[in-house]
Structure formats: structure tokens, C-alpha cells
Write a protein that holds these residues in place. Structure first.
Motif, mmCIF file in Angstrom:
data_model
loop_
_atom_site.group_PDB
_atom_site.id
_atom_site.type_symbol
_atom_site.label_atom_id
_atom_site.label_comp_id
_atom_site.label_asym_id
_atom_site.label_seq_id
_atom_site.Cartn_x
_atom_site.Cartn_y
_atom_site.Cartn_z
ATOM 1 N N MET A 1 -12.715 52.123 64.446
ATOM 2 C CA MET A 1 -12.860 50.757 63.947
ATOM 3 C C MET A 1 -13.847 49.992 64.821
ATOM 4 S SD MET A 1 -12.188 48.247 61.941
ATOM 5 C CE MET A 1 -10.845 48.915 60.943
ATOM 6 N N THR A 2 -14.759 49.244 64.179
ATOM 7 C CA THR A 2 -15.663 48.354 64.891
ATOM 8 C C THR A 2 -15.028 46.970 64.946
ATOM 9 O OG1 THR A 2 -17.624 49.549 64.167
ATOM 10 C CG2 THR A 2 -17.930 47.269 64.885
ATOM 11 N N TYR A 3 -14.848 46.456 66.150
ATOM 12 C CA TYR A 3 -14.258 45.130 66.307
ATOM 13 C C TYR A 3 -15.370 44.122 66.544
ATOM 14 C CZ TYR A 3 -9.805 47.517 66.526
ATOM 15 O OH TYR A 3 -8.708 48.286 66.210
ATOM 16 N N ARG A 4 -15.511 43.183 65.602
ATOM 17 C CA ARG A 4 -16.568 42.181 65.685
ATOM 18 C C ARG A 4 -16.123 40.915 66.401
ATOM 19 N NH1 ARG A 4 -17.967 41.493 59.576
ATOM 20 N NH2 ARG A 4 -19.288 39.822 60.427
ATOM 21 N N LEU A 5 -14.819 40.713 66.489
ATOM 22 C CA LEU A 5 -14.254 39.531 67.138
ATOM 23 C C LEU A 5 -13.165 40.000 68.094
ATOM 24 C CD1 LEU A 5 -14.959 36.523 66.648
ATOM 25 C CD2 LEU A 5 -12.990 36.404 65.122
ATOM 26 N N ILE A 6 -13.308 39.672 69.378
ATOM 27 C CA ILE A 6 -12.327 40.093 70.383
ATOM 28 C C ILE A 6 -11.756 38.845 71.050
ATOM 29 C CG2 ILE A 6 -11.950 41.367 72.522
ATOM 30 C CD1 ILE A 6 -14.260 43.211 71.705
ATOM 31 N N ALA A 7 -10.482 38.594 70.811
ATOM 32 C CA ALA A 7 -9.807 37.416 71.349
ATOM 33 C C ALA A 7 -9.040 37.792 72.603
ATOM 34 C CB ALA A 7 -8.856 36.838 70.301
ATOM 35 N N LEU A 8 -9.307 37.081 73.695
ATOM 36 C CA LEU A 8 -8.693 37.397 74.982
ATOM 37 C C LEU A 8 -7.966 36.184 75.550
ATOM 38 C CD1 LEU A 8 -11.725 39.265 76.633
ATOM 39 C CD2 LEU A 8 -9.773 40.295 75.448
ATOM 40 N N ASP A 9 -6.685 36.337 75.808
ATOM 41 C CA ASP A 9 -5.970 35.347 76.592
ATOM 42 C C ASP A 9 -6.501 35.415 78.027
ATOM 43 O OD1 ASP A 9 -3.817 33.563 77.429
ATOM 44 O OD2 ASP A 9 -2.913 35.350 78.308
ATOM 45 N N VAL A 10 -6.282 34.358 78.797
ATOM 46 C CA VAL A 10 -6.808 34.309 80.167
ATOM 47 C C VAL A 10 -5.718 34.627 81.194
ATOM 48 C CG1 VAL A 10 -7.918 32.875 81.929
ATOM 49 C CG2 VAL A 10 -8.665 32.726 79.533
ATOM 50 N N ASP A 11 -4.779 33.715 81.402
ATOM 51 C CA ASP A 11 -3.779 33.885 82.463
ATOM 52 C C ASP A 11 -2.777 34.973 82.096
ATOM 53 O OD1 ASP A 11 -4.389 31.567 84.396
ATOM 54 O OD2 ASP A 11 -4.401 30.619 82.423
#
Length: 265
Positions: A1-11
Motif C-alpha cells: 500500500m502507498t500511504y499518501r497521508l501520514i498522521a503522527l501524534d507527537v508526545d
């Protein structure tokens, strides 16, 4: 799968418990961006703090802040979305905190206001790369407030939740860490904001990857085509995810990106 949007939490996710972006995590995030993925920080932090983290990564783009209550363009500083809350609905939460001597702050998309600042809370804000603005009770709540954050030991927060459990909730209360409760608009969440951003970009949810570690991340983990919880997550967060990786102190974000995006495993 190609992921075009990667959402990352910080803390608890992107950074380790020493509040550091490790070289391995930094390299993996940058490499994913170079492959064409849009990196989106989705955090309970305010915009100024999140922008500092994004700058440390050497990236730009859209950030989702205040648990989805605001969305900001890092280049123009334009507020793309904000879920404002009313002073009347908030006041009973603030009154309860004042009566119990519990610290809180009031957040607009970019600014953070507090009525009191001691050594402990100043150190906490320093770790968050945030400079609070002192504001008296008489001045009232700032215009365009999107979130109230309450900071106290876990036991005190547990007692607060018990005290207001029978209230008719016009607002949403969510644990964003063992020592934090956030009070915000009922419809604001990281999942809702991420879905809105994906629609703006024309990215189907199957091409969205999200990584987080706490209860305020559950919405985005469930929305994403693939949601990953850190090993340091509570059980309820792990159950909402498609996969559990190693902890934030073991470069969990890098482990996921190397496997799912960079093809290094």
C-alpha cells in the motif's frame, strides 16, 4: 500500500520520554516525506509548539492541533479550521478547577493563556516548547478559544472526572495524557480533522497511515486505513489500532515507517 497521508501524534509517539526527536525517527520521517507522503502532525499541543516540532523535522505543511480543534498551514500560518467554544459552557469547568487549586490554561489556535504560573507548570510548558501568556480571571476567556487544558496529577484528574460525570456535557472532555484533560468542542477530534484534510487532498482513507499512543488518538487510528498504536499505549488505544509497534523510547515511529513506507524491512 502507498500511504499518501501520514498522521503522527507527537508526545508519547514521535518523541521519546526525554522529549527528544531521535536521529532514527527524524531520518525515517524525512525519508517518507521525500517519497511523496504528506506528513501531518496531529497533536493535542497548540500550533506554536507543533510548528517548532515540524521545523525540527525540516518539514512544512498542514498541522492538526488541539486534538483536532484547529488546523493550520505551517507556511502561511493561516488557520484553516477552528472549533470555537463558548465562555458560558466552559465557566463551570474553570470554576471547579479554581476551587480545587488545579492548573488550567485557555487556548486559541496560536496562543496559550493561564491565570497562574509556578515553577512546575513553567517547566511543563518549557518541555512543550510553549510560552504562556498570563491573563487575569477578570479579563475572562480569550476570544476564539478552542480548548481548555487541565494539568494535574492523575489522581486529581480522576477526581475531577468523577465530580463532573453527571453534568449535561455541552463540551467534550478527553484524556490526552496521564496528567492532562482537555475540554473542547463536542465535534472536535483528531479523527474528524484528519478525515477533513484527507477529503481536501482527495486521499482515500485506505491511503492514510496514523500512529498514536493515547485516548485522544483513537479517532484518527480508526479513521486511517492503517492505524498503529505504540507499545506504551493504554490497552483501549491498542484495541482501536490495526497494529501495535514498539514504544516511543524504541523509535516505534521509525520502525513503522521503515516497514510500511520505506520498504527497509
Amino acid at each position: 500500500m502507498t500511504y499518501r497521508l501520514i498522521a503522527l501524534d507527537v508526545d508519547g509517539t514521535l518523541i521519546n520520554d526525554d522529549h527528544e526527536l531521535t536521529p532514527r525517527v527524524t531520518r525515517a520521517v524525512r525519508a517518507a516525506a521525500e517519497r511523496g507522503a504528506e506528513i501531518v502532525l496531529c497533536t493535542g499541543r497548540g500550533s506554536a509548539s507543533a510548528l517548532s516540532v515540524l521545523a525540527h523535522l525540516g518539514l512544512s505543511g498542514t498541522i492538526v492541533t488541539h486534538n483536532g480543534a484547529s488546523m493550520v498551514d505551517s507556511v502561511t500560518r493561516e488557520v484553516l479550521h477552528e472549533a470555537e467554544i463558548g465562555a458560558e459552557a466552559v465557566e463551570r469547568y474553570l470554576a471547579l478547577c479554581r476551587a480545587r487549586g488545579i492548573h488550567f490554561d485557555m487556548n486559541t489556535a496560536f496562543e496559550l493563556y493561564t491565570e497562574h504560573l509556578d515553577e512546575e507548570t513553567a517547566a511543563m510548558y518549557g518541555r512543550m516548547l510553549t510560552m504562556p501568556i498570563l491573563r487575569s480571571q477578570a479579563e475572562g476567556m480569550p476570544a476564539r478559544t478552542v480548548k481548555i487544558s487541565i494539568f494535574a496529577p492523575k489522581e486529581d484528574l480522576d477526581e475531577l472526572e468523577t465530580a463532573w460525570k453527571d453534568w449535561q456535557h455541552e463540551l467534550q472532555t478527553i484524556r490526552s495524557g496521564d496528567s492532562f484533560i482537555d475540554v473542547q468542542h463536542m465535534d472536535a477530534s483528531k479523527g474528524t480533522a484528519l478525515a477533513q484534510l484527507a477529503a481536501m487532498r482527495g486521499v482515500p482513507r485506505e491511503e492514510v497511515l496514523a500512529i498514536g499512543n493515547y485516548y485522544n488518538d483513537i479517532g484518527m487510528l480508526r479513521f486511517a486505513g492503517w492505524g498503529v498504536a505504540m507499545a506504551n499505549s493504554p490497552d483501549g488505544v491498542k484495541e482501536a489500532a490495526d497494529e501495535v509497534t514498539v514504544s516511543n523510547n524504541e523509535d516505534g515511529v521509525a520502525v513503522v515507517l521503515e516497514a510500511k513506507v520505506l520498504g527497509e524491512v
